[in-house]
Design a protein around this motif. Sequence first.
Motif, PDB file in Angstrom:
ATOM      1  N   ASN A 158       0.932  -1.606   0.107  1.00 56.98           N
ATOM      2  CA  ASN A 158       0.257  -0.244   0.338  1.00 56.98           C
ATOM      3  C   ASN A 158       0.702   1.321   0.183  1.00 56.98           C
ATOM      4  O   ASN A 158       0.651   1.991  -0.544  1.00 56.98           O
ATOM      5  CB  ASN A 158      -0.783  -0.020   1.117  1.00 56.98           C
ATOM      6  N   ILE A 159       1.834   0.770   0.623  1.00 53.25           N
ATOM      7  CA  ILE A 159       3.474   3.109   0.417  1.00 53.25           C
ATOM      8  C   ILE A 159       3.441   2.766  -0.993  1.00 53.25           C
ATOM      9  O   ILE A 159       3.099   3.641  -1.295  1.00 53.25           O
ATOM     10  CB  ILE A 159       3.956   2.401   1.556  1.00 53.25           C
ATOM     11  N   ILE A 160       3.465   1.465  -1.084  1.00 49.86           N
ATOM     12  CA  ILE A 160       4.201   1.318  -2.474  1.00 49.86           C
ATOM     13  C   ILE A 160       3.393   2.207  -3.161  1.00 49.86           C
ATOM     14  O   ILE A 160       3.579   2.850  -4.694  1.00 49.86           O
ATOM     15  CB  ILE A 160       4.665  -0.331  -3.276  1.00 49.86           C
ATOM     16  N   ALA A 161       2.118   1.518  -3.171  1.00 46.85           N
ATOM     17  CA  ALA A 161       1.126   2.032  -4.012  1.00 46.85           C
ATOM     18  C   ALA A 161       0.839   3.710  -3.880  1.00 46.85           C
ATOM     19  O   ALA A 161       0.538   4.279  -5.404  1.00 46.85           O
ATOM     20  CB  ALA A 161      -0.230   1.325  -4.186  1.00 46.85           C
ATOM     21  N   LEU A 162       1.191   4.209  -2.979  1.00 49.20           N
ATOM     22  CA  LEU A 162       1.065   5.818  -2.656  1.00 49.20           C
ATOM     23  C   LEU A 162       2.116   6.123  -3.460  1.00 49.20           C
ATOM     24  O   LEU A 162       1.622   7.482  -3.825  1.00 49.20           O
ATOM     25  CB  LEU A 162       1.667   5.770  -1.857  1.00 49.20           C
ATOM     26  N   ALA A 163       3.548   5.775  -3.731  1.00 48.80           N
ATOM     27  CA  ALA A 163       4.605   6.012  -4.429  1.00 48.80           C
ATOM     28  C   ALA A 163       4.706   6.124  -4.869  1.00 48.80           C
ATOM     29  O   ALA A 163       4.885   6.955  -6.562  1.00 48.80           O
ATOM     30  CB  ALA A 163       6.585   5.449  -3.744  1.00 48.80           C
ATOM     31  N   THR A 215      -1.243   0.457  -9.924  1.00 48.00           N
ATOM     32  CA  THR A 215      -0.665   0.228 -11.142  1.00 48.00           C
ATOM     33  C   THR A 215      -2.171   0.779 -11.581  1.00 48.00           C
ATOM     34  O   THR A 215      -2.673   1.698 -12.717  1.00 48.00           O
ATOM     35  CB  THR A 215      -0.456  -0.517 -12.054  1.00 48.00           C
ATOM     36  N   SER A 216      -3.544   0.497 -10.857  1.00 47.75           N
ATOM     37  CA  SER A 216      -4.847   0.250 -10.528  1.00 47.75           C
ATOM     38  C   SER A 216      -5.278   1.506 -10.831  1.00 47.75           C
ATOM     39  O   SER A 216      -5.195   2.393  -9.262  1.00 47.75           O
ATOM     40  CB  SER A 216      -5.294  -1.162 -10.417  1.00 47.75           C
ATOM     41  N   ILE A 217      -6.032   1.657 -11.640  1.00 46.91           N
ATOM     42  CA  ILE A 217      -7.004   3.587 -11.486  1.00 46.91           C
ATOM     43  C   ILE A 217      -7.886   3.338  -9.956  1.00 46.91           C
ATOM     44  O   ILE A 217      -8.492   4.154  -9.569  1.00 46.91           O
ATOM     45  CB  ILE A 217      -7.632   4.076 -12.442  1.00 46.91           C
ATOM     46  N   HIS A 218      -8.064   1.917 -10.226  1.00 48.68           N
ATOM     47  CA  HIS A 218      -9.376   2.020  -9.081  1.00 48.68           C
ATOM     48  C   HIS A 218      -8.458   1.922  -7.556  1.00 48.68           C
ATOM     49  O   HIS A 218      -9.382   1.608  -6.103  1.00 48.68           O
ATOM     50  CB  HIS A 218     -10.154   0.000  -8.958  1.00 48.68           C
TER      51      HIS A 218
END
Length: 126
Positions: free
Chosen positions: A24-29, A82-85
């Motif tokens: 989740n942190i990586i998705a934020l980044a 990578t997901s817009i969702h």
Amino acid sequence: MNTCKRVYTNADIRGGELCRALKNIIALAAGISTGLGYGDNAKVALITRRMTEITRLSIEMGYMEQTFSRLAGIGDLIDTATSIHSRNNRCGHLIGQGVPPDEAVKQVDMVVGGINAIPAALALSE
């Protein structure tokens, strides 16, 4: 029409939990990277390098390396980053565009787990 699903299991419960929190942190980044206007190559480099760090941390903590190269690790990370969702990706994108983090979380209007996981990740990294 028959639908068939295949279930994958993993005995490394804590390693899987670590994957879920840190991805989740990586998705934020990744979202921040996009919000700043960086391209796909930058995002892929960010995701790949951070996955390496998660794997190293997990091995140091005694978890199974395989956990991070399968669905609970890289599979979930790719989807979330990578997901817009993805709530975390969307929140990061807003932050990258200059929206303050608290306001970005409000705009997403759902729990953004990456924000909440940052203090624990910092503690683990030390």
